[in-house]
Structure formats: structure tokens, C-alpha cells
Design an enzyme around this catalytic site. Structure first.
Site, PDB file in Angstrom:
ATOM      1  N   LYS A  31     -36.853  -6.925 -23.666  1.00 36.29           N
ATOM      2  CA  LYS A  31     -36.816  -6.559 -22.244  1.00 36.29           C
ATOM      3  C   LYS A  31     -35.700  -5.534 -22.051  1.00 36.29           C
ATOM      4  O   LYS A  31     -34.548  -5.778 -22.392  1.00 36.29           O
ATOM      5  CB  LYS A  31     -36.556  -7.812 -21.396  1.00 36.29           C
ATOM      6  N   LYS A  61     -37.584  -4.503 -11.857  1.00 35.69           N
ATOM      7  CA  LYS A  61     -37.707  -5.289 -10.611  1.00 35.69           C
ATOM      8  C   LYS A  61     -38.117  -4.391  -9.440  1.00 35.69           C
ATOM      9  O   LYS A  61     -37.466  -4.330  -8.399  1.00 35.69           O
ATOM     10  CB  LYS A  61     -36.424  -6.050 -10.303  1.00 35.69           C
ATOM     11  N   ALA A  63     -39.459  -2.776  -6.300  1.00 35.30           N
ATOM     12  CA  ALA A  63     -39.621  -3.395  -4.971  1.00 35.30           C
ATOM     13  C   ALA A  63     -39.661  -2.318  -3.895  1.00 35.30           C
ATOM     14  O   ALA A  63     -38.783  -2.242  -3.039  1.00 35.30           O
ATOM     15  CB  ALA A  63     -38.473  -4.367  -4.707  1.00 35.30           C
ATOM     16  N   ASP A  64     -40.695  -1.496  -3.946  1.00 31.55           N
ATOM     17  CA  ASP A  64     -40.748  -0.393  -2.983  1.00 31.55           C
ATOM     18  C   ASP A  64     -42.130  -0.331  -2.327  1.00 31.55           C
ATOM     19  O   ASP A  64     -42.990  -1.185  -2.560  1.00 31.55           O
ATOM     20  CB  ASP A  64     -40.398   0.912  -3.705  1.00 31.55           C
ATOM     21  N   ILE A  65     -42.338   0.688  -1.535  1.00 34.55           N
ATOM     22  CA  ILE A  65     -43.651   0.876  -0.917  1.00 34.55           C
ATOM     23  C   ILE A  65     -44.661   1.247  -2.019  1.00 34.55           C
ATOM     24  O   ILE A  65     -44.266   1.735  -3.091  1.00 34.55           O
ATOM     25  CB  ILE A  65     -43.617   1.980   0.169  1.00 34.55           C
ATOM     26  N   PRO A  66     -45.946   1.021  -1.780  1.00 35.53           N
ATOM     27  CA  PRO A  66     -46.937   1.268  -2.841  1.00 35.53           C
ATOM     28  C   PRO A  66     -46.826   2.648  -3.482  1.00 35.53           C
ATOM     29  O   PRO A  66     -46.865   2.766  -4.715  1.00 35.53           O
ATOM     30  CB  PRO A  66     -48.271   1.084  -2.104  1.00 35.53           C
ATOM     31  N   SER A 121     -33.043 -16.834 -11.265  1.00 38.84           N
ATOM     32  CA  SER A 121     -32.318 -17.929 -11.933  1.00 38.84           C
ATOM     33  C   SER A 121     -30.896 -18.140 -11.429  1.00 38.84           C
ATOM     34  O   SER A 121     -30.298 -19.178 -11.698  1.00 38.84           O
ATOM     35  CB  SER A 121     -32.271 -17.629 -13.433  1.00 38.84           C
ATOM     36  N   ALA A 177     -26.305 -18.170 -21.527  1.00 39.00           N
ATOM     37  CA  ALA A 177     -25.172 -17.768 -20.687  1.00 39.00           C
ATOM     38  C   ALA A 177     -25.228 -18.326 -19.264  1.00 39.00           C
ATOM     39  O   ALA A 177     -24.202 -18.569 -18.642  1.00 39.00           O
ATOM     40  CB  ALA A 177     -25.086 -16.241 -20.647  1.00 39.00           C
ATOM     41  N   ASN A 183     -34.037 -27.360 -24.430  1.00 37.93           N
ATOM     42  CA  ASN A 183     -34.995 -28.464 -24.637  1.00 37.93           C
ATOM     43  C   ASN A 183     -35.741 -28.841 -23.369  1.00 37.93           C
ATOM     44  O   ASN A 183     -36.937 -29.118 -23.395  1.00 37.93           O
ATOM     45  CB  ASN A 183     -34.296 -29.688 -25.229  1.00 37.93           C
TER      46      ASN A 183
HETATM   47  O1  O7M Z   1     -29.431 -14.411 -20.999  1.00 36.28           O
HETATM   48  P1  O7M Z   1     -28.717 -13.577 -19.956  1.00 36.28           P
HETATM   49  O2  O7M Z   1     -28.254 -14.358 -18.813  1.00 36.28           O
HETATM   50  O3  O7M Z   1     -27.648 -12.723 -20.578  1.00 36.28           O
HETATM   51  O4  O7M Z   1     -29.779 -12.510 -19.425  1.00 36.28           O
HETATM   52  C1  O7M Z   1     -30.855 -12.859 -18.659  1.00 36.28           C
HETATM   53  C2  O7M Z   1     -31.712 -11.648 -18.402  1.00 36.28           C
HETATM   54  O5  O7M Z   1     -32.787 -12.027 -17.558  1.00 36.28           O
HETATM   55  C3  O7M Z   1     -31.004 -10.514 -17.699  1.00 36.28           C
HETATM   56  O6  O7M Z   1     -31.605  -9.309 -18.163  1.00 36.28           O
HETATM   57  C4  O7M Z   1     -31.327 -10.714 -16.243  1.00 36.28           C
HETATM   58  O7  O7M Z   1     -31.341  -9.516 -15.533  1.00 36.28           O
HETATM   59  C5  O7M Z   1     -32.753 -11.295 -16.343  1.00 36.28           C
HETATM   60  N1  O7M Z   1     -33.145 -12.187 -15.250  1.00 36.28           N
HETATM   61  C6  O7M Z   1     -32.372 -13.259 -14.904  1.00 36.28           C
HETATM   62  O8  O7M Z   1     -31.352 -13.548 -15.513  1.00 36.28           O
HETATM   63  N2  O7M Z   1     -32.750 -14.031 -13.828  1.00 36.28           N
HETATM   64  C7  O7M Z   1     -33.874 -13.826 -13.138  1.00 36.28           C
HETATM   65  O9  O7M Z   1     -34.178 -14.571 -12.224  1.00 36.28           O
HETATM   66  C8  O7M Z   1     -34.701 -12.767 -13.502  1.00 36.28           C
HETATM   67  C9  O7M Z   1     -34.351 -11.989 -14.599  1.00 36.28           C
HETATM   68  C10 O7M Z   1     -35.331 -11.068 -15.045  1.00 36.28           C
HETATM   69  O10 O7M Z   1     -35.513 -10.750 -16.170  1.00 36.28           O
HETATM   70  O11 O7M Z   1     -36.161 -10.654 -14.115  1.00 36.28           O
HETATM   71  C11 O7M Z   1     -37.254  -9.955 -14.475  1.00 36.28           C
END
Ligand code: O7M
Length: 223
Positions: A31, A61, A63-66, A121, A177, A183
Site C-alpha cells: 500500500k 483516501k 474524497a472529492d466530487i465525482p 482505526s 503500532a 489473533n
Molecule cells: O501499521 P501502521 O499503523 O504503521 O500503518 C497503518 C496504515 O494503514 C497507514 O498507512 C495508515 O494510513 C493506514 N490506515 C490506518 O491506519 N487506519 C485506517 O483506518 C485506514 C488506513 C488505511 O489504510 O486506509 C485506507
């Protein structure tokens, strides 16, 4: 088997290339987000794809207009295998990206994934995102997106969202992190799902060993 997606959030091109050289055999997907693209340029996406031949997902991520989403998707999906967007802006914005993905699929005969965020998250996600996350998951199901993002930091929410989206693959960050327990999450996720791990690999003393360890834990859990 649950798959391992590396969040390659380093801010140095050489470091990124060395990292993937070392650990790509232990991971299933990479990613790439703003930290790497803004420091190295969008070409890094092609470079990493060519170098590893792994699935490369751009986490912008969107997040804009079409109409703006379309432009971003055109530039991104030229090389990336998938793009991550937000759903809270409305389904027309997501559909605009899906339209571009389809066009590329027809042109290249390669799958281009559109992945939508439901609930994030971090702690702050409970403020505005969590109250609408179930609804976003329902929209993701209706739009038949190729994946949704849901949190490993809240296994009970991951369970609920998975129940709503059914067979749509989940891509779940928060292990390592951010304190998510591997698990607990592996008991919820299935073979089409991914965990995202960033710092617990690329910031560890030995990224290769750490990536290997995660890959073994995923293998072990799946027998
Ligand atoms: O393992 P980390 O915490 O160092 O990294 C997590 C990666 O996931 C980091 O690239 C964040 O930008 C991404 N991420 C989240 O941590 N939380 C979310 O809710 C969403 C993402 C994400 O990847 O969204 C697409």
C-alpha cells in the site's frame, strides 16, 4: 489465507526501494500513500510495481466530487492495481472511480480494485465515522466495491462490518503500532481479507525478520 499488505509509509525513495527488495517475498500486497508519493513522486508506484510484481494499492483516501475523483483515479490506476477512496462523500463520488477502473480493466485486461473506507482505526474515528460506518458498509455492498477498509483496533466493529459487507474483502489496518491484536483479528477475517501492517515492519530493527514473522503467523493461523 489472510493476506499481508505492507503500508509503505516511508518518506524516502531509496529506503522504499531497498525495503521492498528485502521483504517483498514475505508480503502479498503493498500500500502506497501520501508519505511516499509526496516525497518521491507518483512514478514510485510504477517503479515498485515493476520491481516487485506485487499487488500495489494506492491509498489516497479520495474524497472529492465525482469529476475530480475521476481525474485522480485516471492518474492513479494507470499503474496501481487499486485505489482507496472514502464513501462518506456519497455514492456518486465512488461510482466515478469505479467507472474509470472499469475503463482500465477493459483496456488492460487487468483487475483494478476500488476499495472504500468504512470506519477508520484511530481513536478519533469514533467521533464522526463510527456513527455512519454501518451505513457506509451497506453502500459498499450495494456498489459492490472490491474491498472495504475496517479497523483491527476494534474487533467488535470489524465483526459487525464484516457481517454487513458479506463476501466483500476487508482490508484491515491497526495491527502492531496501533495496538490491534493479531489473533483477535484473525479469528474474524477470512481468506480473501488482508491485514495492513506498516510501522511494525518498516520501523522495526529488522524489517525482513518482522515481515517474515507476520507471514508465518498468518500461515500458522490458517494451518
Ligand atoms: O501499521 P501502521 O499503523 O504503521 O500503518 C497503518 C496504515 O494503514 C497507514 O498507512 C495508515 O494510513 C493506514 N490506515 C490506518 O491506519 N487506519 C485506517 O483506518 C485506514 C488506513 C488505511 O489504510 O486506509 C485506507
Amino acid at each position: 489465507m489472510v493476506k499481508l499488505m505492507l503500508a509503505l509509509d516511508v518518506m524516502d525513495k531509496n529506503k522504499a526501494l531497498t525495503m521492498v527488495d528485502e521483504i517483498s517475498k514475505y508480503i502479498d500486497a503493498i500500500k502506497i500513500g501520501y508519505p511516499l508519493v509526496l516525497s518521491s513522486g507518483l512514478d514510485i508506484v510504477k517503479e515498485i510495481k515493476d520491481k516487485t510484481n506485487k499487488e500495489v494499492i494506492c491509498d489516497f483516501k479520495v474524497a472529492d466530487i465525482p469529476s475530480t475523483n475521476e481525474k485522480i483515479a485516471k492518474l492513479t490506476l494507470n499503474y496501481a492495481d487499486g485505489i482507496i477512496c472514502h464513501g462518506f462523500v456519497g455514492r456518486d463520488s465512488v461510482e466515478a472511480i469505479q467507472k474509470i477502473a472499469k475503463q482500465y480493466e477493459i483496456k488492460t485486461h487487468h483487475k483494478k480494485k476500488v476499495i472504500m473506507v468504512t470506519e477508520m482505526s484511530h481513536p478519533g474515528a469514533v467521533e464522526f465515522m463510527q456513527p455512519i460506518a454501518d451505513k457506509l458498509a451497506e453502500v459498499a455492498k450495494i456498489l459492490n466495491v472490491d474491498g472495504i477498509v475496517a479497523p483491527s483496533t476494534r474487533p467488535e466493529r470489524l465483526t459487525k462490518i464484516k457481517k454487513i459487507v458479506g463476501n466483500i474483502p476487508i482490508i484491515s489496518p491497526g495491527i502492531g503500532a496501533q495496538g490491534g491484536e493479531l489473533n483477535a483479528v484473525l479469528d474474524i477475517l477470512g481468506e480473501d481479507d488482508y491485514i495492513i501492517v506498516g510501522r511494525a515492519i518498516y520501523k522495526s530493527e529488522n524489517p525482513k525478520e518482522s515481515a517474515y514473522k507476520y507471514s508465518m503467523l498468518l500461515k500458522g493461523h490458517n494451518g
